[in-house]
Design a protein around this motif. Structure first.
Motif, PDB file in Angstrom:
ATOM      1  N   MET A  33       7.382  11.606  -2.614  1.00  0.00           N
ATOM      2  CA  MET A  33       6.237  11.988  -1.801  1.00  0.00           C
ATOM      3  C   MET A  33       5.017  11.130  -2.116  1.00  0.00           C
ATOM      4  N   GLY A  34       4.859  10.758  -3.381  1.00  0.00           N
ATOM      5  CA  GLY A  34       3.761   9.877  -3.742  1.00  0.00           C
ATOM      6  C   GLY A  34       3.849   8.531  -3.044  1.00  0.00           C
ATOM      7  N   GLY A  35       5.081   8.068  -2.777  1.00  0.00           N
ATOM      8  CA  GLY A  35       5.267   6.843  -2.010  1.00  0.00           C
ATOM      9  C   GLY A  35       4.844   7.009  -0.564  1.00  0.00           C
ATOM     10  N   TYR A  36       5.096   8.185   0.016  1.00  0.00           N
ATOM     11  CA  TYR A  36       4.649   8.442   1.382  1.00  0.00           C
ATOM     12  C   TYR A  36       3.122   8.428   1.448  1.00  0.00           C
ATOM     13  N   ALA A  37       2.479   8.996   0.422  1.00  0.00           N
ATOM     14  CA  ALA A  37       1.017   8.963   0.359  1.00  0.00           C
ATOM     15  C   ALA A  37       0.518   7.541   0.160  1.00  0.00           C
ATOM     16  N   ALA A  38       1.217   6.755  -0.672  1.00  0.00           N
ATOM     17  CA  ALA A  38       0.825   5.363  -0.900  1.00  0.00           C
ATOM     18  C   ALA A  38       0.915   4.548   0.382  1.00  0.00           C
ATOM     19  N   LEU A  39       1.920   4.813   1.197  1.00  0.00           N
ATOM     20  CA  LEU A  39       2.022   4.130   2.490  1.00  0.00           C
ATOM     21  C   LEU A  39       0.870   4.506   3.407  1.00  0.00           C
ATOM     22  N   ALA A  40       0.507   5.787   3.429  1.00  0.00           N
ATOM     23  CA  ALA A  40      -0.630   6.214   4.242  1.00  0.00           C
ATOM     24  C   ALA A  40      -1.919   5.554   3.750  1.00  0.00           C
ATOM     25  N   LEU A  41      -2.056   5.447   2.434  1.00  0.00           N
ATOM     26  CA  LEU A  41      -3.213   4.765   1.855  1.00  0.00           C
ATOM     27  C   LEU A  41      -3.208   3.296   2.261  1.00  0.00           C
ATOM     28  N   SER A  42      -2.036   2.668   2.224  1.00  0.00           N
ATOM     29  CA  SER A  42      -1.938   1.252   2.579  1.00  0.00           C
ATOM     30  C   SER A  42      -2.323   1.008   4.028  1.00  0.00           C
ATOM     31  N   GLU A  43      -1.949   1.932   4.901  1.00  0.00           N
ATOM     32  CA  GLU A  43      -2.259   1.770   6.323  1.00  0.00           C
ATOM     33  C   GLU A  43      -3.766   1.769   6.565  1.00  0.00           C
ATOM     34  N   ARG A  44      -4.485   2.650   5.874  1.00  0.00           N
ATOM     35  CA  ARG A  44      -5.918   2.806   6.145  1.00  0.00           C
ATOM     36  C   ARG A  44      -6.807   2.010   5.199  1.00  0.00           C
ATOM     37  N   TYR A  45      -6.322   1.799   3.973  1.00  0.00           N
ATOM     38  CA  TYR A  45      -7.172   1.192   2.941  1.00  0.00           C
ATOM     39  C   TYR A  45      -6.484   0.001   2.266  1.00  0.00           C
ATOM     40  N   GLU A  46      -5.904  -0.882   3.032  1.00  0.00           N
ATOM     41  CA  GLU A  46      -5.199  -2.007   2.427  1.00  0.00           C
ATOM     42  C   GLU A  46      -6.121  -2.862   1.566  1.00  0.00           C
ATOM     43  N   VAL A  67       3.957  -0.578   8.314  1.00  0.00           N
ATOM     44  CA  VAL A  67       2.975  -0.828   7.255  1.00  0.00           C
ATOM     45  C   VAL A  67       3.533  -1.840   6.259  1.00  0.00           C
ATOM     46  N   LEU A  68       4.764  -1.640   5.862  1.00  0.00           N
ATOM     47  CA  LEU A  68       5.396  -2.559   4.922  1.00  0.00           C
ATOM     48  C   LEU A  68       5.626  -3.926   5.561  1.00  0.00           C
ATOM     49  N   GLU A  69       5.965  -3.950   6.835  1.00  0.00           N
ATOM     50  CA  GLU A  69       6.193  -5.216   7.530  1.00  0.00           C
ATOM     51  C   GLU A  69       4.923  -6.056   7.613  1.00  0.00           C
ATOM     52  N   ARG A  70       3.783  -5.399   7.779  1.00  0.00           N
ATOM     53  CA  ARG A  70       2.516  -6.105   7.982  1.00  0.00           C
ATOM     54  C   ARG A  70       1.706  -6.275   6.700  1.00  0.00           C
ATOM     55  N   LEU A  71       2.168  -5.717   5.612  1.00  0.00           N
ATOM     56  CA  LEU A  71       1.408  -5.683   4.368  1.00  0.00           C
ATOM     57  C   LEU A  71       1.062  -7.096   3.900  1.00  0.00           C
ATOM     58  N   SER A  72      -0.186  -7.295   3.492  1.00  0.00           N
ATOM     59  CA  SER A  72      -0.635  -8.621   3.056  1.00  0.00           C
ATOM     60  C   SER A  72      -0.682  -8.750   1.537  1.00  0.00           C
ATOM     61  N   VAL A  73      -0.278  -7.690   0.817  1.00  0.00           N
ATOM     62  CA  VAL A  73      -0.219  -7.734  -0.648  1.00  0.00           C
ATOM     63  C   VAL A  73       1.244  -7.536  -1.058  1.00  0.00           C
ATOM     64  N   PRO A  74       1.601  -7.913  -2.293  1.00  0.00           N
ATOM     65  CA  PRO A  74       2.992  -7.763  -2.720  1.00  0.00           C
ATOM     66  C   PRO A  74       3.419  -6.305  -2.832  1.00  0.00           C
ATOM     67  N   ALA A  75       4.733  -6.097  -2.742  1.00  0.00           N
ATOM     68  CA  ALA A  75       5.274  -4.733  -2.813  1.00  0.00           C
ATOM     69  C   ALA A  75       6.492  -4.702  -3.724  1.00  0.00           C
ATOM     70  N   LEU A  76       6.685  -3.546  -4.337  1.00  0.00           N
ATOM     71  CA  LEU A  76       7.861  -3.255  -5.156  1.00  0.00           C
ATOM     72  C   LEU A  76       8.617  -2.107  -4.514  1.00  0.00           C
TER      73      LEU A  76
END
Length: 266
Positions: A95-108, A199-208
């Motif tokens: 669930m924390g990952g789902y929140a992290a994705l929501a954070l990434s969408e709005r606050y990249e 969100v992951l497809e468009r992300l401009s920072v690295p991801a794990l």
């Protein structure tokens, strides 16, 4: 443990250990910051690790209603604001990952990197949504204990349910500490989350992307939805949904390697 009153008036309990590059760890459903106990020493020896109890979990205040992933993301950003952290590696379990994705969408712009730990970009299917509703109804009618007794063993690989009784007991104890409001709110919030593969497809920072080989919660086809040079994919052998407990050394090493490769060690 310290607490902070956020701008939205929520009282949040959190750990803040180590120095250097900030790493924000968001735990999973019916968990708490204690989920990170086995990996925190290795991480905080190298980085500044901030690990809050999310809304309605652990020692953080519970509120009523559905906990939208956007709301949990806002809580996390407000905690970073309270601690004076402009940018951080934001890594979330389940669930924390789902929140992290929501954070990434709005606050990249607040991210140094994103981590999905035993998590996925995909939403619940119809059966999953019905299951969330069933959980919310059960907890409202019966309390938290029965749900936790059914949930937690499923998070461990089958072999580890027998070989790691102390860790299973720890996870159960953490689960029992979840507010019924938190369990209901989290279940309903996860039910409502959208597909965030974009969100992951468009992300401009690295991801794990970190997954467990024997994870019964995240199906194999949902673990590594995007492949790119700046996305690190790690699978933990013989591990279920709880790599931080089942394989803490490998779990911590994956995070250390990711952060060191994409940031500065403290």
């Amino acid at each position: 443990m310290p607490t902070a009153k956020l701008a939205n008036s929520l009282r949040v309990a959190y750990a803040d250990e180590g120095r250097g590059t900030p790493v924000l760890l968001l735990h999973g459903y019916c968990g708490s910051r204690r989920y990170w106990d086995d990996v925190l020493p290795a991480l905080s020896a190298r980085f500044r690790v901030i690990a809050p109890d999310c809304r309605g979990h652990g020692e953080t205040e519970a509120t009523g209603g559905s906990y939208a992933m956007e709301q949990l993301a806002e809580d996390a950003v407000q905690l970073l604001d309270e601690l004076g952290v402009d940018r951080a590696f934001v890594l979330g379990h389940s669930m924390g990952g789902y929140a992290a994705l929501a954070l990434s969408e709005r606050y990249e712009d607040r991210l140094l990197g994103l981590g999905l730990l035993h998590s996925t970009t995909f939403p619940d299917d119809g059966a999953g949504k019905a299951g969330r509703e069933k959980v919310a109804k059960r907890v409202a009618e019966e309390g938290i204990a029965g749900h936790i007794n059914d949930l937690i063993p499923k998070l461990f690989a089958p072999e580890h349910r027998e070989s790691m009784p102390e860790k299973l007991r720890t996870a159960l104890d953490i689960g029992y500490g979840t507010s019924p409001l938190g369990a209901i709110g989290g279940a309903l919030g996860m039910k409502e989350r959208p597909d965030r593969r974009f969100v992951l497809e468009r992300l401009s920072v690295p991801a794990l992307l970190l997954a467990g080989e024997a994870d019964a919660v995240i199906a194999p086809e949902k673990r590594f939805p995007v492949s790119r040079a700046d996305i690190s994919a790690v699978e933990l052998a013989r591990c279920g949904h709880m790599g931080m407990m089942e394989a803490p050394e490998a779990f911590a090493e994956a995070i250390v390697s990711f952060v060191r490769s994409n940031g500065e060690e403290g």
